[in-house]
Design an enzyme around this catalytic site. Structure first.
Site, PDB file in Angstrom:
ATOM      1  N   GLU A 259       0.804  -1.228   0.000  1.00 20.73           N
ATOM      2  CA  GLU A 259       0.000   0.000   0.000  1.00 20.73           C
ATOM      3  C   GLU A 259       0.838   1.280   0.000  1.00 20.73           C
ATOM      4  O   GLU A 259       0.585   2.192  -0.752  1.00 20.73           O
ATOM      5  CB  GLU A 259      -0.948  -0.055   1.206  1.00 20.73           C
ATOM      6  CG  GLU A 259      -1.371   1.275   1.799  1.00 20.73           C
ATOM      7  CD  GLU A 259      -2.408   2.025   0.978  1.00 20.73           C
ATOM      8  OE1 GLU A 259      -3.164   1.385   0.234  1.00 20.73           O
ATOM      9  OE2 GLU A 259      -2.439   3.260   1.094  1.00 20.73           O
TER      10      GLU A 259
ATOM     11  N   HIS B 121      -1.115   0.785   7.107  1.00 21.03           N
ATOM     12  CA  HIS B 121      -1.693   1.580   6.006  1.00 21.03           C
ATOM     13  C   HIS B 121      -0.609   2.563   5.545  1.00 21.03           C
ATOM     14  O   HIS B 121       0.455   2.125   5.129  1.00 21.03           O
ATOM     15  CB  HIS B 121      -2.966   2.245   6.552  1.00 21.03           C
ATOM     16  CG  HIS B 121      -3.928   2.724   5.531  1.00 21.03           C
ATOM     17  ND1 HIS B 121      -5.196   3.137   5.850  1.00 21.03           N
ATOM     18  CD2 HIS B 121      -3.823   2.889   4.202  1.00 21.03           C
ATOM     19  CE1 HIS B 121      -5.821   3.529   4.748  1.00 21.03           C
ATOM     20  NE2 HIS B 121      -5.001   3.393   3.740  1.00 21.03           N
TER      21      HIS B 121
ATOM     22  N   HIS C   9      -4.522  -0.041  11.698  1.00 22.39           N
ATOM     23  CA  HIS C   9      -5.960  -0.188  11.972  1.00 22.39           C
ATOM     24  C   HIS C   9      -6.222  -1.492  12.724  1.00 22.39           C
ATOM     25  O   HIS C   9      -6.856  -2.410  12.185  1.00 22.39           O
ATOM     26  CB  HIS C   9      -6.771  -0.175  10.672  1.00 22.39           C
ATOM     27  CG  HIS C   9      -6.607   1.055   9.853  1.00 22.39           C
ATOM     28  ND1 HIS C   9      -7.003   2.308  10.280  1.00 22.39           N
ATOM     29  CD2 HIS C   9      -6.068   1.243   8.629  1.00 22.39           C
ATOM     30  CE1 HIS C   9      -6.726   3.207   9.341  1.00 22.39           C
ATOM     31  NE2 HIS C   9      -6.152   2.582   8.329  1.00 22.39           N
TER      32      HIS C   9
ATOM     33  N   ASN D  47      -5.578   7.771   6.985  1.00 22.38           N
ATOM     34  CA  ASN D  47      -5.120   7.103   5.772  1.00 22.38           C
ATOM     35  C   ASN D  47      -3.603   7.163   5.671  1.00 22.38           C
ATOM     36  O   ASN D  47      -2.946   6.140   5.555  1.00 22.38           O
ATOM     37  CB  ASN D  47      -5.781   7.750   4.550  1.00 22.38           C
ATOM     38  CG  ASN D  47      -5.605   6.929   3.296  1.00 22.38           C
ATOM     39  OD1 ASN D  47      -4.483   6.731   2.842  1.00 22.38           O
ATOM     40  ND2 ASN D  47      -6.691   6.409   2.749  1.00 22.38           N
TER      41      ASN D  47
ATOM     42  N   ASN E  31      -6.406  11.569   1.207  1.00 30.07           N
ATOM     43  CA  ASN E  31      -5.732  10.273   1.155  1.00 30.07           C
ATOM     44  C   ASN E  31      -4.223  10.447   1.363  1.00 30.07           C
ATOM     45  O   ASN E  31      -3.775  10.715   2.465  1.00 30.07           O
ATOM     46  CB  ASN E  31      -6.107   9.587  -0.162  1.00 30.07           C
ATOM     47  CG  ASN E  31      -5.818   8.105  -0.142  1.00 30.07           C
ATOM     48  OD1 ASN E  31      -4.711   7.684   0.162  1.00 30.07           O
ATOM     49  ND2 ASN E  31      -6.808   7.293  -0.458  1.00 30.07           N
TER      50      ASN E  31
ATOM     51  N   ASP F 248      -4.201   8.234  -5.016  1.00 28.85           N
ATOM     52  CA  ASP F 248      -3.973   7.594  -3.721  1.00 28.85           C
ATOM     53  C   ASP F 248      -2.722   8.202  -3.069  1.00 28.85           C
ATOM     54  O   ASP F 248      -2.689   9.401  -2.805  1.00 28.85           O
ATOM     55  CB  ASP F 248      -3.870   6.072  -3.938  1.00 28.85           C
ATOM     56  CG  ASP F 248      -4.167   5.268  -2.686  1.00 28.85           C
ATOM     57  OD1 ASP F 248      -3.736   5.689  -1.610  1.00 28.85           O
ATOM     58  OD2 ASP F 248      -4.797   4.194  -2.775  1.00 28.85           O
ATOM     59  N   ASN F 249      -1.655   7.443  -2.882  1.00 29.44           N
ATOM     60  CA  ASN F 249      -0.502   7.982  -2.152  1.00 29.44           C
ATOM     61  C   ASN F 249       0.423   8.799  -3.039  1.00 29.44           C
ATOM     62  O   ASN F 249       0.532   8.564  -4.240  1.00 29.44           O
ATOM     63  CB  ASN F 249       0.278   6.842  -1.500  1.00 29.44           C
ATOM     64  CG  ASN F 249      -0.558   6.140  -0.460  1.00 29.44           C
ATOM     65  OD1 ASN F 249      -1.416   6.753   0.156  1.00 29.44           O
ATOM     66  ND2 ASN F 249      -0.331   4.854  -0.286  1.00 29.44           N
TER      67      ASN F 249
HETATM   68 CA   LIG Z   1      -3.622   5.791   0.724  1.00 36.08          CA
END
Ligand SMILES: [Ca+2]
Ligand SMILES: [Ca+2]
Length: 354
Positions: free
Chosen positions: A53, A114, A133, A167, A223, A268-269
């Site tokens: 991720e 994450h 999480h 996130n 995010n 996203d990232n």
């Molecule tokens: Ca992310």
């Protein structure tokens, strides 16, 4: 009369939800077929079959990778395996991913890593901060990296009532970081409703032992987050709004909006190229395929690079795309000396020469 009012209100509510549902479908189902773009000499990284991720690469070329994220609504191919942190030395000719041992009494069974961020202290000690999480909560775990032993020593867990649905984080000082919140609600069905109604209710938080505060708000789903090389600007991906916010960091840690870069894909990232300052963004070109996962028609992958971020007209180029045959659900890409490591939420990871 009372019943008529109730009926009218009910009708209006149904119409509103219906209209938002159509808009939501358009937003997430607007499935773009991506033309394949692939750098040279790519190979899949062994050991990272269950997700990668987020990636954070140290200036020395050691890459930390968070793997095994279990995220509500997302596929996961190893639901019974705890998440892990892997290390890759990108200076090696043929780098391998190695799972890091964690000592210091950390609960590894519930580890669900994450977003991650590294921090190098004045005495050159390397710390790894990990959004975790465990049992559907959000915490930030701090580890010390032992380079000789290639292991992590668990130091502490940060919990705070404002650290919800976290996130990603970016650490800028000892226990000083920005964190993104991707949903306002924590209940899965309310999260769905939040997404369908397109509510811009999420924010970016600043955390320090002395002060915790919201420093930017109005995101549909904040995010990935990272900073410019000079640490003056903060870059935030709003995945549902398909854009990146460029913000200026104030001395009191507040963030001032500078501009928004629309990208037309779910971002996203984010990472920054240490050589150029360009932003690399892991993106989801077909989000509906991510949510309704079908191995016969898998979600694709996309990595974009934003050049000259602070100029009048930043330029966007495509670094990598795939229809899902090789990589599904790209969440991150990070570069080091002409090499790129591309990670995914729940699938494999790819390592290429640029
Ligand atoms: Ca992310
Ligand atoms: Ca990160």
């Amino acid at each position: 009369m009372g019943r008529l009012v109730v009926l009218a209100l009910l009708g209006a509510a149904v119409a509103l939800v219906g209209e938002r549902l159509v808009a939501f479908r358009e937003r997430v189902a607007a499935s773009r077929e991506v033309e394949p773009v692939e750098p040279q000499n790519c190979r899949l990284v062994e050991g990272l079959e269950h997700g990668s991720e987020d990636v954070d690469i140290l200036p020395s070329g050691l890459a930390f990778i968070s793997s095994g994220l279990k995220y509500p609504g997302m596929p996961n191919f190893a639901p019974d395996e705890p998440g892990r942190i892997f290390l890759m030395d990108l200076n090696e000719q043929n780098p391998k991913a190695q799972a890091l041992d964690i000592s210091g009494g950390f609960d590894r069974e519930s580890f669900n890593p994450h977003g991650i961020s590294t921090f190098i202290d004045k005495d050159r000690t390397v710390y790894l901060y990990v959004v975790n999480h465990p049992h559907a909560q959000s915490t930030v775990e701090i580890f010390k990296f032992e380079e000789e032993q290639r292991s992590l020593v668990y130091l502490k867990t940060i919990r705070h009532e404002l650290l919800k649905s976290v996130n990603d984080i970016v650490v800028l000082g000892p226990e000083q970081f920005y964190a993104t919140r991707d949903h306002y609600f924590t209940n899965f069905f309310l999260v769905l409703l939040e997404m369908i109604l397109n509510l811009p209710w999420t924010h970016v938080l600043f955390y320090s032992p002395r002060e915790v505060k919201v420093v930017a708000e109005g995101f549909h789903s904040a995010n990935g987050i990272t900073v410019s090389l000079d640490q003056k600007y903060v870059y935030i991906a709003d995945v549902m709004a398909k854009n990146i916010h460029i913000m200026e960091k104030r001395d009191n840690w507040d963030l001032t909006p500078l501009k928004v870069l629309p990208l037309g894909t779910l971002v996203d990232n984010l990472t920054v190229d240490p050589a150029t300052g360009d932003i690399l963004a892991g993106c989801h070109p077909n989000p509906m395929k991510l949510l309704l996962y079908n191995p016969e028609d898998p979600p694709g992958s996309e990595v974009l690079c934003i050049h000259d971020v602070l100029s009048e007209q930043p330029r966007v180029s495509t670094v990598y795309t795939n229809n899902g045959s090789v990589l599904q659900g790209t969440s991150v890409a990070s570069v080091y000396k002409g090499k790129i490591l591309i990670g995914t939420v729940f699938h494999r990871a790819l390592y290429c020469e640029l």
